[in-house]
Design a protein around this motif. Structure first.
Motif, mmCIF file in Angstrom:
data_model
loop_
_atom_site.group_PDB
_atom_site.id
_atom_site.type_symbol
_atom_site.label_atom_id
_atom_site.label_comp_id
_atom_site.label_asym_id
_atom_site.label_seq_id
_atom_site.Cartn_x
_atom_site.Cartn_y
_atom_site.Cartn_z
ATOM 1 N N ASN A 110 0.801 -1.236 0.000
ATOM 2 C CA ASN A 110 0.000 0.000 0.000
ATOM 3 C C ASN A 110 0.830 1.281 0.000
ATOM 4 O OD1 ASN A 110 0.680 0.708 2.767
ATOM 5 N ND2 ASN A 110 -0.851 -0.762 3.466
ATOM 6 N N GLU A 142 1.290 -7.548 2.121
ATOM 7 C CA GLU A 142 -0.035 -6.967 1.958
ATOM 8 C C GLU A 142 -0.500 -6.418 3.321
ATOM 9 O OE1 GLU A 142 -1.619 -9.900 -1.642
ATOM 10 O OE2 GLU A 142 -2.151 -10.342 0.443
ATOM 11 N N CYS A 143 0.162 -5.365 3.754
ATOM 12 C CA CYS A 143 -0.071 -4.790 5.080
ATOM 13 C C CYS A 143 -1.477 -4.197 5.171
ATOM 14 C CB CYS A 143 0.983 -3.720 5.351
ATOM 15 S SG CYS A 143 0.838 -2.919 6.955
ATOM 16 N N PRO A 144 -2.225 -4.503 6.230
ATOM 17 C CA PRO A 144 -3.598 -3.987 6.344
ATOM 18 C C PRO A 144 -3.688 -2.497 6.659
ATOM 19 C CG PRO A 144 -3.286 -5.991 7.669
ATOM 20 C CD PRO A 144 -1.930 -5.519 7.254
ATOM 21 N N TYR A 145 -2.594 -1.883 7.084
ATOM 22 C CA TYR A 145 -2.622 -0.469 7.484
ATOM 23 C C TYR A 145 -1.707 0.352 6.576
ATOM 24 C CZ TYR A 145 -2.154 3.720 10.356
ATOM 25 O OH TYR A 145 -2.146 5.024 10.789
ATOM 26 N N TYR A 147 -4.259 0.973 4.559
ATOM 27 C CA TYR A 147 -5.331 0.249 3.882
ATOM 28 C C TYR A 147 -4.704 -1.007 3.287
ATOM 29 C CZ TYR A 147 -3.924 1.213 -0.999
ATOM 30 O OH TYR A 147 -3.260 1.226 -2.196
ATOM 31 N N LYS A 148 -5.528 -2.032 3.079
ATOM 32 C CA LYS A 148 -4.991 -3.289 2.567
ATOM 33 C C LYS A 148 -5.022 -3.286 1.041
ATOM 34 C CE LYS A 148 -6.007 -7.285 4.510
ATOM 35 N NZ LYS A 148 -6.632 -8.602 4.844
ATOM 36 N N ARG A 149 -3.820 -3.457 0.441
ATOM 37 C CA ARG A 149 -3.734 -3.567 -1.014
ATOM 38 C C ARG A 149 -3.319 -4.990 -1.359
ATOM 39 N NH1 ARG A 149 -3.827 0.680 -5.091
ATOM 40 N NH2 ARG A 149 -3.850 -0.466 -7.039
ATOM 41 N N ILE A 150 -4.274 -5.768 -1.834
ATOM 42 C CA ILE A 150 -4.008 -7.154 -2.201
ATOM 43 C C ILE A 150 -3.307 -7.198 -3.555
ATOM 44 C CG2 ILE A 150 -5.073 -9.366 -2.758
ATOM 45 C CD1 ILE A 150 -5.151 -8.655 0.202
ATOM 46 N N THR A 171 -2.200 -11.720 2.775
ATOM 47 C CA THR A 171 -3.229 -11.469 3.772
ATOM 48 C C THR A 171 -4.635 -11.452 3.165
ATOM 49 O OG1 THR A 171 -3.170 -9.041 3.615
ATOM 50 C CG2 THR A 171 -1.582 -10.074 5.101
ATOM 51 N N CYS A 172 -4.802 -12.050 1.996
ATOM 52 C CA CYS A 172 -6.109 -12.002 1.335
ATOM 53 C C CYS A 172 -7.143 -12.892 2.027
ATOM 54 C CB CYS A 172 -5.993 -12.364 -0.141
ATOM 55 S SG CYS A 172 -5.747 -14.133 -0.479
#
Length: 306
Positions: A110, A142-145, A147-150, A171-172
């Motif tokens: 992200n 794919e860090c969730p913070y 925002y998560k960008r898969i 992290t999907c």
């Protein structure tokens, strides 16, 4: 130099603090020893579990230097840590971390495109980054913070043609998408490490290379068993999966405060203090949940010879 990233378990390393809110390096050393004693194959350092968005660049770099100096022999170290918005600063930070001799540098997905920007922007910035750093094994997180960008299967395929990508912390939480990603990188050295405990066994059967998630800060030895024995002992592996999958609800409790509390129960003398959570909110009922989890983990290991 392009290093080989081993299959297996890569805990997302937490950061201990002193009571005056500085990095507790005595605690970091004890934590590294604890990971080693649990049979992990690698450590994902300077990641969100490390509270990188609450550490200055100087603190992150100093912490990585200490980790590299005290890394357990035979344990692979991958690291991230570029938290800025502008690419130039991120690349400066990345090069500083790479200079410390890590086995792979892990890009945060992200950081390379805004939430409303499409994958063409992401790929353009990845290409720029690859050209701006030394030849080293690369990864993506794919860090969730914030925002998560898969990373899509298409992007995975494009990256195999772009650089030396070897590691994806996925992290999907979607088995079907992970299969598509595996198909996209089939025949390459680009490995996928699932961060989601509940789907781990099914994705190991599909071909993921291991586990890299927050729950490896609780009972990494169970994940290590699962990654190494899921084919040889399928019935026992399913029991282990059921156990770790259920207890992964601890991710939603008060992580990483609860992880620091858990390792303390297991003999690692560190404070539960965090910068991204108020440890005072870790109430007695929440402590009891982790104590019960720890007790059941010990009983489970004893009963099943783990």
């Amino acid at each position: 130099m392009i290093k080989t990233i081993p299959n297996g378990v890569f805990p997302t390393m937490i950061t201990p603090y002193t009571e005056d809110n500085k990095v507790d390096y005595n605690g970091v050393e004890k934590l590294l020893q604890w990971y080693e004693s649990k049979g992990v194959d690698g450590i994902f350092a300077i990641c969100q579990s490390s509270e990188i968005f609450y550490l200055s660049f100087e603190e992150r770099l100093e912490l990585l230097k200490f980790i590299m100096k005290n890394a357990p022999k035979g344990v692979s170290i991958v690291a991230s840590g570029h938290t800025e918005d502008d690419i130039e600063t991120q690349l400066y930070q990345a090069n500083k971390f790479i200079d410390e001799g890590i086995d792979a540098y892990v890009f945060i997905s992200n950081r390379f495109a805004k939430e409303d920007e499409d994958d063409s922007v992401l790929l353009k910035n990845f290409e720029r980054a690859v050209k701006s750093i030394p030849e080293v094994a690369l990864g993506i997180y794919e860090c969730p913070y914030p925002y998560k960008r898969i990373i899509t299967p298409y992007v995975m395929k494009e990256l195999t043609n772009m650089g030396n990508f070897r590691f994806l912390k996925d992290t999907c939480c979607d088995i079907d998408m992970i299969k598509e990603k595996l198909d996209a990188v089939k025949g390459t050295d680009f490995k996928i490490y699932n961060a989601n405990a509940a789907t781990l066994l099914e994705t190991l059967k599909l071909g993921v290379s291991g586990y890299s998630g927050v729950m490896a800060n609780f009972h990494p030895e169970l994940y290590s068993y699962l990654c190494k024995n899921f084919e040889k002992e399928p019935e026992k592996a399913q029991l282990v999966q059921d156990f770790v999958g259920f207890f992964s609800v601890a991710e939603c409790q008060m992580y990483p405060v609860n992880a620091k509390y858990y390792v303390g129960l297991d003999g690692v003398d560190i404070s539960i203090k965090c910068r991204n959570k108020n440890a005072d909110e870790f109430t007695r009922n929440r402590q009891l949940e982790i104590e019960q989890m720890y007790s059941l983990t010990q009983e489970f290991k004893k009963n099943y010879n783990l």
